[in-house]
Design an enzyme around this catalytic site. Structure first.
Site, PDB file in Angstrom:
ATOM      1  CE  LYS A   1      20.182   9.152   8.763  1.00 43.30           C
ATOM      2  NZ  LYS A   1      21.602   9.374   8.589  1.00 43.30           N
TER       3      LYS A   1
ATOM      4  CG  ASP B   1      24.197   3.770   9.248  1.00 45.03           C
ATOM      5  OD1 ASP B   1      23.229   3.735   8.337  1.00 45.03           O
ATOM      6  OD2 ASP B   1      24.878   4.577   9.907  1.00 45.03           O
TER       7      ASP B   1
ATOM      8  CD  GLN C   1      24.581  11.256   9.369  1.00 46.19           C
ATOM      9  OE1 GLN C   1      23.701  10.425   9.907  1.00 46.19           O
ATOM     10  NE2 GLN C   1      24.775  11.518   8.063  1.00 46.19           N
TER      11      GLN C   1
HETATM   12  N1  GUN Z   1      26.395   9.682   5.802  1.00 42.41           N
HETATM   13  C1  GUN Z   1      26.115   9.845   4.712  1.00 42.41           C
HETATM   14  N2  GUN Z   1      24.884   8.743   4.259  1.00 42.41           N
HETATM   15  C2  GUN Z   1      24.891   8.107   5.500  1.00 42.41           C
HETATM   16  C3  GUN Z   1      24.354   6.917   6.231  1.00 42.41           C
HETATM   17  O1  GUN Z   1      23.322   6.343   5.482  1.00 42.41           O
HETATM   18  N3  GUN Z   1      24.546   6.625   7.242  1.00 42.41           N
HETATM   19  C4  GUN Z   1      25.406   7.288   8.092  1.00 42.41           C
HETATM   20  N4  GUN Z   1      25.771   6.724   9.187  1.00 42.41           N
HETATM   21  N5  GUN Z   1      26.178   8.211   7.735  1.00 42.41           N
HETATM   22  C5  GUN Z   1      25.799   8.827   6.366  1.00 42.41           C
END
Ligand code: GUN
Length: 291
Positions: free
Chosen positions: A54, A121, A98
């Site tokens: 990211k 998100d 995350q």
């Molecule tokens: N963990 C697995 N997929 C995601 C996601 O799309 N966003 C976040 N914040 N954590 C994750």
């Protein structure tokens, strides 16, 4: 019949190129560089890899990224404090916590604290609540489901009026994917671990979104000829011919499914790259609405 492969990598690149152009134009017009803050608690290897991807995407698109790692044993108070600090920071347009968080932390509380205008998100209860309600629009849609729908539209699959089956009901993928499909006027069935006749239900589907985390769970003879298959799974399959001892497979048996489906995403190179591309699109959108 052989399914048309949905090239998620190429489509994600196209989305990222569009985001990059808009970021460049913004900055040329004297506006701020969009900024994404990433919060990683602990040292899960998979989470650390996702965060790095990211941050790299932010770099490539001319966006700022601010990484805020916290130790595994951080207190809820410290995590809350960081989220509030990021909410107040003008350089931070998007906040990504995350998941999963370590068990001692309250995920619901953390997600609720994120300012909804920075909730790239789409996991805050307000954005998810709006996704679930008729006539309301969330500011952000969760990145993976958003990527799945984007892929379907990009290859011309008609969603309105289609029978869609979502396998899995996770907060991150299955549930928001089902809500998004309903918003797009599909007729949606969600199957999960307690569902009794999964193969028969999947056989009715014009669109299948598989997000259960079980390798090659969906078999070719469950798929209606011509159906669109979106495979969100990323699972390890032991494979002694590979240096690392495994290969990655999805939640769908690809070799069987491609003989029956109309469209299918590969793993890797399908949904995975889309998640990051949609996060970048959401971060740009966050900067735009915060002007
Ligand atoms: N963990 C697995 N997929 C995601 C996601 O799309 N966003 C976040 N914040 N954590 C994750």
């Amino acid at each position: 019949m052989t399914a048309q492969l949905i090239d998620g990598k190429a489509i994600a690149q196209k989305v990222q190129n569009e985001v990059k152009e808009k970021v460049t134009a913004r900055v040329a017009a004297g506006k701020s560089q969009p900024g994404l803050a990433t919060v990683l608690v602990g040292e899960r290897v998979d989470s650390a890899t996702y965060i790095r991807m990211k941050q790299k995407a932010c770099d490539n698109l001319g966006m700022n990224s601010f990484h805020r790692p916290l130790p595994e044993d951080v207190s809820q108070e410290e995590l809350d404090k960081l989220i509030k600090e990021l909410n107040a920071d003008k350089k931070v347009n998007g906040i990504l916590i995350q998941l999963p968080l370590p068990d001692h932390l309250d995920e619901e509380r953390a997600l609720q604290l994120v300012n909804i205008e920075k909730d790239v998100d789409g996991f805050s209860p307000i954005n998810l609540g709006r996704l679930a309600q008729k006539g309301r629009e969330p500011l952000f849609v969760p990145c993976t489901p958003y990527g799945c729908i984007y892929l379907l539209k990009e290859v011309g699959v008609e969603i309105s009026g289609a029978n869609a089956v979502v396998l899995g009901r996770s907060n991150i993928v299955g549930m928001p994917a089902a809500l998004l499909l309903i918003k797009e006027n599909a007729t949606v069935t969600v199957v999960h671990s307690r569902t009794k006749n999964t193969p028969d239900i999947v056989r009715q589907a014009d669109i299948i979104i598989a997000a259960i985390g079980k390798r090659e769970f969906v078999r070719g003879d469950w798929i209606k000829p011509g159906a669109a298959v979106i495979d969100v799974g990323i699972n390890e399959m032991p494979d002694s011919s590979k240096k690392r001892g495994y290969r990655l497979v999805g939640d769908v048996n690809f070799e069987e499914a491609k003989k029956v489906a109309g469209h299918i995403t590969p793993v890797p190179g399908g949904v995975g790259p889309m998640t990051i591309a949609m996060l970048m699109a959401n971060t740009l959108h966050a900067a735009e609405i915060q002007e």
